[in-house]
Motif scaffolding. Structure first.
Motif, PDB file in Angstrom:
ATOM      1  N   ASP A 302       0.851  -1.176   0.000  1.00  0.00           N
ATOM      2  CA  ASP A 302       0.000   0.000   0.000  1.00  0.00           C
ATOM      3  C   ASP A 302       0.891   1.231   0.000  1.00  0.00           C
ATOM      4  O   ASP A 302       2.046   1.182   0.455  1.00  0.00           O
ATOM      5  CB  ASP A 302      -0.904   0.034   1.233  1.00  0.00           C
ATOM      6  CG  ASP A 302      -2.056  -0.949   1.153  1.00  0.00           C
ATOM      7  OD1 ASP A 302      -2.192  -1.641   0.119  1.00  0.00           O
ATOM      8  OD2 ASP A 302      -2.810  -1.049   2.135  1.00  0.00           O
ATOM      9  N   LYS A 346      -5.052  -2.654   1.087  1.00  0.00           N
ATOM     10  CA  LYS A 346      -5.324  -3.876   1.850  1.00  0.00           C
ATOM     11  C   LYS A 346      -4.811  -3.768   3.290  1.00  0.00           C
ATOM     12  O   LYS A 346      -5.347  -4.396   4.192  1.00  0.00           O
ATOM     13  CB  LYS A 346      -4.674  -5.089   1.172  1.00  0.00           C
ATOM     14  CG  LYS A 346      -5.194  -5.354  -0.242  1.00  0.00           C
ATOM     15  CD  LYS A 346      -4.532  -6.579  -0.836  1.00  0.00           C
ATOM     16  CE  LYS A 346      -4.994  -6.821  -2.266  1.00  0.00           C
ATOM     17  NZ  LYS A 346      -4.529  -5.750  -3.205  1.00  0.00           N
ATOM     18  N   GLN A 390       2.107  -5.099   2.745  1.00  0.00           N
ATOM     19  CA  GLN A 390       0.878  -5.782   3.164  1.00  0.00           C
ATOM     20  C   GLN A 390       1.238  -7.091   3.864  1.00  0.00           C
ATOM     21  O   GLN A 390       2.261  -7.718   3.560  1.00  0.00           O
ATOM     22  CB  GLN A 390      -0.001  -6.083   1.942  1.00  0.00           C
ATOM     23  CG  GLN A 390      -0.474  -4.856   1.201  1.00  0.00           C
ATOM     24  CD  GLN A 390      -1.038  -5.202  -0.170  1.00  0.00           C
ATOM     25  OE1 GLN A 390      -1.161  -6.375  -0.533  1.00  0.00           O
ATOM     26  NE2 GLN A 390      -1.384  -4.183  -0.946  1.00  0.00           N
ATOM     27  N   GLN A 393      -0.779 -13.015   2.461  1.00  0.00           N
ATOM     28  CA  GLN A 393      -2.075 -13.696   2.588  1.00  0.00           C
ATOM     29  C   GLN A 393      -1.910 -15.101   3.136  1.00  0.00           C
ATOM     30  O   GLN A 393      -2.743 -15.583   3.905  1.00  0.00           O
ATOM     31  CB  GLN A 393      -2.775 -13.726   1.226  1.00  0.00           C
ATOM     32  CG  GLN A 393      -3.197 -12.344   0.745  1.00  0.00           C
ATOM     33  CD  GLN A 393      -3.983 -12.406  -0.558  1.00  0.00           C
ATOM     34  OE1 GLN A 393      -4.257 -13.483  -1.085  1.00  0.00           O
ATOM     35  NE2 GLN A 393      -4.354 -11.246  -1.071  1.00  0.00           N
TER      36      GLN A 393
END
Length: 580
Positions: A302, A346, A390, A393
């Protein structure tokens, strides 16, 4: 019958092998026949044959399985000698005599005749000064006199109640005036009494900032950094942080090799002269207006993009509970009336700003996750970019990239052990084992070095800035002048947002039954200084301690340590996953 012959041959061969283990004595410190020392507590440290019996002045000394030994002594004033004797199983003996000359420190005495014994100036070093700057003087001289510095500035004799009984300590200061003008001058300190005068010059030189000289410097290179002040230790002065190149800074003085710069009306800092170039006289520095912002993201990062009318210096810090990144821009004045935040973000939850004081504009970035994964600050033209990693995930090891840094190397040997074991070699062995353990889990691993060679710490930082890992582990061994009483395992971090990685590893290392040396924060080590990724320095053990050297030289114990470091990494990732 054959088994008895075999047993006889085995015993004969073993006895012969022991007999061939010739005794020796190899000292690693205080190796002169006579060593002049200033402290009573000393150590005789070294190695002998692994099967030898060692005595020092007929006192039996433990010999570790590596052959290492360490012996503590407490000297009486005068000359003392110690006989070190090593004897092998065949009763072959070698000896070595080591001597110490120890004298109690002479009591500090007042100056006996008219004169000056010492002059200290603060700040220390050669100075370039500006109007309003202060030079402080501390002088040890003959008591009961008149002492003065530049332009007759009086230095006052302190009462013995505040000088631990020492008469003749004078202190005072001089504030630079607009009318002062001198260049590279040693300041004379004068002492007088009963019509007699003695003058002694300072060791360092002092100069007034020339109004015709450049008063703006421009940052250069990729490792320009601001310093809080002039403090120093073996790891360097405390850094405010790295800043981008091509940023103009207002010079208001110089101390040694560091320019003093004005960041804001009430904020100064220092910057090494080798990371800046002087700008032509008349160059502007120090102020800009903020413009519109944009906040957005891509697949990995980001971004906060803040418009400025010119480049300015900055400082970034991490905060937790809640997790956020705070950036102070020095010299900026708020003129922002428009912030666009896109749904592509995110990690960034929200952004705010505040003009906290004249010339200090604060940007606060609130994050979605508890764990901080790194950030960097740089310019794209006059656009200030704050780039935020970020949270990955998928936190399985196979989806992550690790940097494994083997401490020291080449001419930078690091610590040494009683047997002569070298930190640079052990850290390489441990790092290669950690590489294999991570790769076995499917992780991608970037190595600082895979062979015995020198890699400068600055080069290491740039390697990982260009190949940003998800996590970095730097492997080292510790050392102490006390090889007997000091030991243990520790881990270090600099930024609070990265603490959990080092503490998770540290907790697992303690499961090996090791003494605890601590989880140490705000650590000013270069490989802890990057903000781009969580990093941890693991000081596995004290190589100076013969018991811990014995452990770390054992390949089986090395494997156990690597297993614990790997478990610590997994614990860290598991905690992050649970906090999603």
């Amino acid at each position: 019958m054959h088994k008895y012959v075999f047993f006889f041959l085995f015993v004969f061969s073993f006895t012969k092998l022991i007999a061939q283990d010739n005794p020796f004595i190899r000292l690693v410190e205080l190796t002169k026949p006579v060593n002049t020392v200033t402290k009573a507590k000393q150590f005789i440290i070294g190695s002998t044959c692994k099967t030898c019996l060692l005595t020092i002045n007929e006192n039996k000394v433990k010999v570790y399985s590596t052959g290492a030994f360490a012996y503590e002594i407490n000297l009486n004033p005068g000359d003392t000698s110690f006989l070190v004797k090593a004897t092998n199983a065949a009763e072959k003996t070698v000896t070595k005599t080591i001597g110490f000359s120890y004298a109690l420190p002479k009591p500090v005495e007042a100056v006996k005749t008219l004169g000056i014994e010492s002059i200290q100036t603060y700040p220390e070093g050669n100075l370039i000064l500006n109007t309003g700057d202060k030079i402080q003087f501390k002088v040890k001289a003959y008591p009961g006199c008149n002492v003065s510095a530049i332009n007759g500035a009086v230095l006052y004799e302190l009462p013995t109640s505040v000088t631990k009984g020492m008469a003749g300590i004078y202190q005072g200061e001089y504030i630079i005036k607009a009318t002062d003008s001198f260049a590279a001058k040693k300041i004379p300190i004068a002492i007088s009494k009963d019509g007699q005068l003695v003058v002694v010059e300072t060791k360092n030189t002092f100069a007034i900032l020339n109004p015709l000289s450049s008063d703006v410097c421009i940052t250069k290179g990729r490792l320009a950094h601001l310093l809080y002040g002039l403090g120093d230790d073996r790891l360097g002065g405390a850094k405010i942080g790295y800043i981008d190149s091509m940023i103009p800074l207002k010079i208001i003085g110089k101390v040694g090799g560091n320019y003093k710069v004005q960041l804001a009306p009430y904020k100064t800092a220092y910057i090494p002269d080798d990371v800046v170039t002087l700008a032509p006289k008349g160059t502007f520095a120090g102020s800009a207006l903020t413009e519109r912002w944009q906040v957005f993201g891509d697949s990995v990062y980001d971004y906060v993009a803040v418009g400025l009318t010119s480049k300015l210096p900055y400082q970034s810090v991490q905060e937790i509970e809640p997790s956020k990144i705070v950036v102070d821009v020095f010299g900026a004045t708020n003129n922002t009336n428009w912030i666009t935040q896109l749904q592509t973000c995110k990690e960034i939850k929200n952004v705010t700003y505040e003009q906290i004081q004249d010339g200090v504009f604060r940007i606060t970035i609130f994050l979605n996750h508890k764990q901080l994964w790194g950030h960097s600050v740089y310019y794209k033209g006059n656009l200030l970019i704050i780039k935020i990693k970020q949270q990955p995930q998928n936190l399985a090891l196979k989806n992550l990239t690790f940097a494994v840094d083997a401490g020291h190397g080449g001419s930078n040997t690091g610590a040494g052990g009683p047997t002569g074991a070298s930190e640079k070699e052990i850290t390489l062995a441990l790092s290669l084992k950690l590489q294999q353990a991570l790769q076995k889990e499917g992780a991608k691993v970037i190595m600082t070095r895979v062979v015995e060679k020198f890699v400068d710490n600055k080069e290491r930082i740039l390697i990982y800035r260009d190949n940003t890992p998800d996590l970095l582990i730097s492997i080292h061994l510790n050392s102490s002048a006390d090889p007997i009483n000091v030991g243990g395992t520790s881990s270090m971090y600099k930024y609070i947002g990265f603490k959990n990685l080092s503490s998770s590893i540290h907790k697992r290392m303690l499961e090996l039954g090791l003494k605890e040396y601590g989880n140490i924060g705000a650590f000013n080590f270069m490989l802890n200084s990057p903000t781009e990724y969580p990093n941890a320095l693991v000081e596995t053990l004290f190589l100076s301690n013969p018991a811990e050297e014995e452990l770390v030289l054992n390949p089986v114990f090395q494997d156990k340590m690597i297993a614990k470091i790997l478990l610590g990494i997994k614990d860290f990732l598991g905690d992050v996953a649970r906090d999603k």
